[in-house]
Design a protein around this motif. Structure first.
Motif, short mmCIF file in Angstrom:
data_model
loop_
_atom_site.label_atom_id
_atom_site.label_comp_id
_atom_site.label_asym_id
_atom_site.label_seq_id
_atom_site.Cartn_x
_atom_site.Cartn_y
_atom_site.Cartn_z
N UNK A 40 0.82 -1.21 0.00
CA UNK A 40 0.00 0.00 0.00
C UNK A 40 0.86 1.26 0.00
N UNK A 41 1.86 1.39 0.90
CA UNK A 41 2.70 2.59 0.82
C UNK A 41 3.39 2.75 -0.53
N UNK A 85 -7.32 0.36 -6.71
CA UNK A 85 -6.73 1.07 -5.58
C UNK A 85 -7.64 0.99 -4.36
N UNK A 86 -8.94 1.22 -4.57
CA UNK A 86 -9.88 1.15 -3.46
C UNK A 86 -9.91 -0.24 -2.83
N UNK A 87 -9.80 -1.27 -3.67
CA UNK A 87 -9.84 -2.64 -3.17
C UNK A 87 -8.68 -2.92 -2.21
N UNK A 88 -7.51 -2.39 -2.53
CA UNK A 88 -6.35 -2.61 -1.67
C UNK A 88 -6.61 -2.08 -0.27
N UNK A 148 -3.63 -5.79 -7.41
CA UNK A 148 -4.49 -5.41 -6.29
C UNK A 148 -4.81 -6.61 -5.40
N UNK A 149 -4.97 -7.79 -6.02
CA UNK A 149 -5.19 -9.00 -5.23
C UNK A 149 -3.98 -9.25 -4.33
N UNK A 202 -4.36 -8.94 -0.27
CA UNK A 202 -4.13 -10.17 0.50
C UNK A 202 -2.86 -10.06 1.34
N UNK A 203 -1.84 -9.40 0.80
CA UNK A 203 -0.61 -9.21 1.55
C UNK A 203 -0.82 -8.35 2.78
#
Length: 354
Positions: free
Chosen positions: A48-49, A180-183, A213-214, A218-219
């Motif tokens: 994310x960062x 991006x929103x999903x993350x 994004x998956x 998930x990470x």
């Protein structure tokens, strides 16, 4: 007989390395910063960062590079290389966490959910697209991008339906926002529903658009969810083949201009990193990879993911999102929610929440 391609391979590899090195150094620096942030705030992870920093820097690039076009041109090949090849390489390395038995098991478990969500997504795209009066080919691109695997599915289907470059840009721009929103939102949804890593991996792999994004979502949720989500997502990617064949037949009936798929082209639709992932999983299934190298490869894959997402963030065209208008975004949002709700409902019915 001439062997010039083989003879010049080392030189070409050196040239390619020199071409991508500046941009790769940029994504490496961002990945290092993101890894540091993830160490301080484990809930964020490094993915994310990395993508957030990349997007923020993409907003500054036009102004910062004004008058420095040569510098911008030097770093762009490496940014593109990071966002595409390094992500695929990271997925290949994730195969060390799995075995062929687990891949087959995941495929059988996730198949009902994948087929249900894909059917709902494509039907929803047809109905909602007609209501919003979005262009037919653009509706198709957003539908397959949401239902299968984001930009990869769009790239595969676009030549089949004869989509124009502007329509491709529209679809990718509309879907990227929801990637991006999903993350950010899916890990929060998973924690709110108290999903275990296995169930969250199944949800993320079937309801999030793009592979990157998956991996990121998930990470962030947990390392245990990551490997499972990637397998589900890769199995889902195979849906590109029957959908592309079906669309090719439809386009052939509609117009002689529609691109047709040959057997060779169908084979090319199978991503190389899917083949590599399975190959690594087979090697791991044989038990020939010791624990220490396996753990190191997993860490390398996590860092490569951060580099890849940094490259994707840096390549973001924010203006393209604005130019796309509201209709494709509304269509993408509705389809995204339909797929998510359908995945949750199907998981509850077929396997239950753990």
């Amino acid at each position: 007989m001439q062997f010039s391609p083989a003879a010049t391979l080392p030189a070409r590899l050196v040239d390619r390395g020199a071409e991508v090195l500046p941009g790769v150094l940029v994504t490496t620096a961002i990945a290092l910063i993101a890894t540091g942030i993830g160490a301080v705030f484990p809930v964020l992870g490094s993915a994310v960062p990395a993508i957030v920093i990349g997007v923020l820097l993409s907003l500054l690039r036009p102004r910062a590079m004004r008058g420095l076009a040569a510098t911008d041109a030097r770093i762009q090949p490496g940014i593109t290389y990071s966002g595409k090849f390094l992500l695929q390489l990271a997925v290949v390395l994730l195969g060390v966490q799995l075995s062929i038995g687990s891949i087959l098991q995941v495929g059988l478990e996730s198949l009902p959910i994948m087929l249900t969500t894909l059917f709902v997504c494509l039907l929803g795209a047809w109905l909602v697209g007609r209501m919003l009066r979005t262009e037919r080919r653009l509706t198709t691109l957003i539908g397959v991008g949401t239902g299968i695997c984001g930009a990869s599915a769009i790239a595969a289907v676009a030549p089949v339906i004869g989509a124009a470059s502007a329509e491709i840009a529209y679809a990718v721009s509309a879907i990227f926002l929801f990637n991006i929103l999903a993350v950010v939102l899916f890990p929060l949804l998973g924690h709110a529903l108290n999903l275990d890593p296995h169930t969250f991996g199944l949800l993320a792999g079937t309801a999030i658009n793009d592979t990157s994004s998956v991996v990121a979502a998930a990470g962030v949720y947990s390392t245990a969810a990551l490997g499972f989500a990637v397998v589900v997502k890769l199995v889902r990617t195979l849906m590109i083949i029957p959908i592309s064949v079906g669309l090719s037949v439809m386009e052939a009936r509609r117009s002689a201009d529609g691109a047709r798929l040959t057997g060779r082209r169908i084979a090319k639709l199978v991503p190389w990193f899917l083949v590599g992932f399975i190959a690594v999983a087979i090697i791991n299934s044989l038990g020939v990879i010791p624990d220490a190298p396996r753990d190191a490869l997993v860490q390398v894959s996590v860092f490569l993911i951060a580099m890849a997402l940094a490259g994707i963030g840096l390549s973001t065209d924010v203006q393209a999102l604005r130019r796309a208008g509201w209709r494709p975004l509304v269509l993408g949002a509705i389809l995204w929610m339909l797929v998510t709700l359908t995945a949750l409902g199907t998981i509850a019915v077929t396997s239950g929440w753990r």
